[in-house]
Design a protein around this motif. Sequence first.
Motif, PDB file in Angstrom:
ATOM      1  N   ILE A   1       7.788  31.661  48.628  1.00 31.04           N
ATOM      2  CA  ILE A   1       8.516  30.709  48.444  1.00 31.04           C
ATOM      3  C   ILE A   1       9.284  30.103  49.471  1.00 31.04           C
ATOM      4  N   PRO A   2       8.870  28.778  49.532  1.00 31.32           N
ATOM      5  CA  PRO A   2       9.484  28.323  50.978  1.00 31.32           C
ATOM      6  C   PRO A   2      11.278  28.349  50.722  1.00 31.32           C
ATOM      7  N   THR A   3      11.558  28.280  51.828  1.00 30.29           N
ATOM      8  CA  THR A   3      13.195  28.395  52.156  1.00 30.29           C
ATOM      9  C   THR A   3      13.979  27.268  51.419  1.00 30.29           C
ATOM     10  N   LYS A   4      13.194  25.815  51.465  1.00 29.04           N
ATOM     11  CA  LYS A   4      13.787  24.669  51.279  1.00 29.04           C
ATOM     12  C   LYS A   4      14.188  24.649  49.749  1.00 29.04           C
ATOM     13  N   PHE A   5      13.304  25.581  48.949  1.00 25.99           N
ATOM     14  CA  PHE A   5      13.559  25.492  47.324  1.00 25.99           C
ATOM     15  C   PHE A   5      14.809  26.110  47.030  1.00 25.99           C
ATOM     16  N   PHE A   6      15.319  27.356  47.983  1.00 23.87           N
ATOM     17  CA  PHE A   6      16.451  28.052  47.796  1.00 23.87           C
ATOM     18  C   PHE A   6      17.569  27.151  48.341  1.00 23.87           C
ATOM     19  N   ALA A   7      17.475  26.201  49.270  1.00 28.08           N
ATOM     20  CA  ALA A   7      18.552  25.350  49.871  1.00 28.08           C
ATOM     21  C   ALA A   7      18.748  24.282  48.728  1.00 28.08           C
ATOM     22  N   LYS A   8      17.832  23.882  48.124  1.00 25.60           N
ATOM     23  CA  LYS A   8      17.996  22.771  46.971  1.00 25.60           C
ATOM     24  C   LYS A   8      18.690  23.265  45.989  1.00 25.60           C
TER      25      LYS A   8
ATOM     26  N   ALA B   1      20.532  26.302  35.505  1.00 26.30           N
ATOM     27  CA  ALA B   1      19.568  27.235  36.017  1.00 26.30           C
ATOM     28  C   ALA B   1      18.257  26.155  35.332  1.00 26.30           C
ATOM     29  N   SER B   2      18.215  25.818  34.195  1.00 24.47           N
ATOM     30  CA  SER B   2      17.115  25.003  33.595  1.00 24.47           C
ATOM     31  C   SER B   2      16.739  24.066  34.141  1.00 24.47           C
ATOM     32  N   GLU B   3      18.108  23.167  34.667  1.00 27.77           N
ATOM     33  CA  GLU B   3      17.835  21.887  35.292  1.00 27.77           C
ATOM     34  C   GLU B   3      17.292  22.194  36.796  1.00 27.77           C
ATOM     35  N   ILE B   4      17.656  23.161  37.472  1.00 27.26           N
ATOM     36  CA  ILE B   4      17.072  23.439  38.619  1.00 27.26           C
ATOM     37  C   ILE B   4      15.573  23.585  38.760  1.00 27.26           C
ATOM     38  N   ILE B   5      15.315  24.522  37.674  1.00 25.87           N
ATOM     39  CA  ILE B   5      13.975  24.919  37.413  1.00 25.87           C
ATOM     40  C   ILE B   5      13.178  23.464  37.382  1.00 25.87           C
ATOM     41  N   VAL B   6      13.494  22.601  36.501  1.00 26.87           N
ATOM     42  CA  VAL B   6      12.826  21.207  36.497  1.00 26.87           C
ATOM     43  C   VAL B   6      12.747  20.493  37.777  1.00 26.87           C
ATOM     44  N   HIS B   7      13.861  20.564  38.428  1.00 26.80           N
ATOM     45  CA  HIS B   7      13.727  19.819  39.618  1.00 26.80           C
ATOM     46  C   HIS B   7      13.085  20.477  40.686  1.00 26.80           C
ATOM     47  N   LEU B   8      12.933  21.522  40.640  1.00 29.79           N
ATOM     48  CA  LEU B   8      12.034  22.132  41.701  1.00 29.79           C
ATOM     49  C   LEU B   8      10.432  22.120  41.416  1.00 29.79           C
ATOM     50  N   GLN B   9      10.282  21.929  40.355  1.00 31.98           N
ATOM     51  CA  GLN B   9       8.773  21.725  39.812  1.00 31.98           C
ATOM     52  C   GLN B   9       8.498  20.178  40.032  1.00 31.98           C
ATOM     53  N   LYS B  10       9.329  19.426  39.671  1.00 34.89           N
ATOM     54  CA  LYS B  10       9.017  18.180  39.527  1.00 34.89           C
ATOM     55  C   LYS B  10       9.029  17.250  40.848  1.00 34.89           C
ATOM     56  N   TYR B  11      10.188  17.634  41.647  1.00 33.50           N
ATOM     57  CA  TYR B  11      10.464  16.969  42.885  1.00 33.50           C
ATOM     58  C   TYR B  11      10.055  17.843  44.148  1.00 33.50           C
ATOM     59  N   GLU B  12      10.167  19.212  44.236  1.00 35.01           N
ATOM     60  CA  GLU B  12       9.818  19.859  45.193  1.00 35.01           C
ATOM     61  C   GLU B  12       8.487  20.410  45.541  1.00 35.01           C
ATOM     62  N   GLY B  13       7.650  20.552  44.191  1.00 38.19           N
ATOM     63  CA  GLY B  13       6.466  21.109  44.260  1.00 38.19           C
ATOM     64  C   GLY B  13       6.490  22.441  43.917  1.00 38.19           C
ATOM     65  N   ALA B  14       7.096  23.320  43.508  1.00 39.17           N
ATOM     66  CA  ALA B  14       7.293  24.496  43.079  1.00 39.17           C
ATOM     67  C   ALA B  14       6.440  24.802  41.851  1.00 39.17           C
ATOM     68  N   ASN B  15       5.797  25.908  41.536  1.00 36.61           N
ATOM     69  CA  ASN B  15       5.190  26.242  40.374  1.00 36.61           C
ATOM     70  C   ASN B  15       6.319  26.691  39.624  1.00 36.61           C
ATOM     71  N   PHE B  16       6.080  27.099  38.182  1.00 36.94           N
ATOM     72  CA  PHE B  16       7.185  27.471  37.252  1.00 36.94           C
ATOM     73  C   PHE B  16       7.562  28.840  37.733  1.00 36.94           C
TER      74      PHE B  16
END
Length: 130
Positions: free
Chosen positions: A76-83, A94-109
């Motif tokens: 997991i890239p550290t940029k995901f934690f920072a964001k 939490a749910s908003e963060i999950i959606v944001h990380l997937q949609k804008y940062e490229g994280a998988n679920f």
Amino acid sequence: MKQNKDFRYQLEKRVSQHSCPKCGQNREYTNYVDTYTGELLPEEYGLCNCGYILSPYFKTSSVKSYAEKVWEENKIPTKFFAKAYQLKQEGSGASEIIVHLQKYEGANFEQAEYVADYVFGKMRKTGEKS
């Protein structure tokens, strides 16, 4: 054999119906299971009464273990934690963060869920289902 909840890959609690890669016997062989997903590991990872064992943690000096390969694929890239911390500070849940990380940062679920759980202090023990 006592199961250790600190390990992601554990032997199934029951003997599987798969045959042993060494002796070919059924009902003597136990597969490893991924406690995060509940899925069985490839059939070569298991334990048999004939003495065969291949652990997903086994490695040689030239070959990485199954566990290491999976870890590298899912780092997991550290940029995901920072964001996530930034979004939490701004009032996101939490749910908003999950959606944001997937949609804008490229994280998988799984990565996004892990980061959100971490940021909100909801980390569960390895192998524990939510």
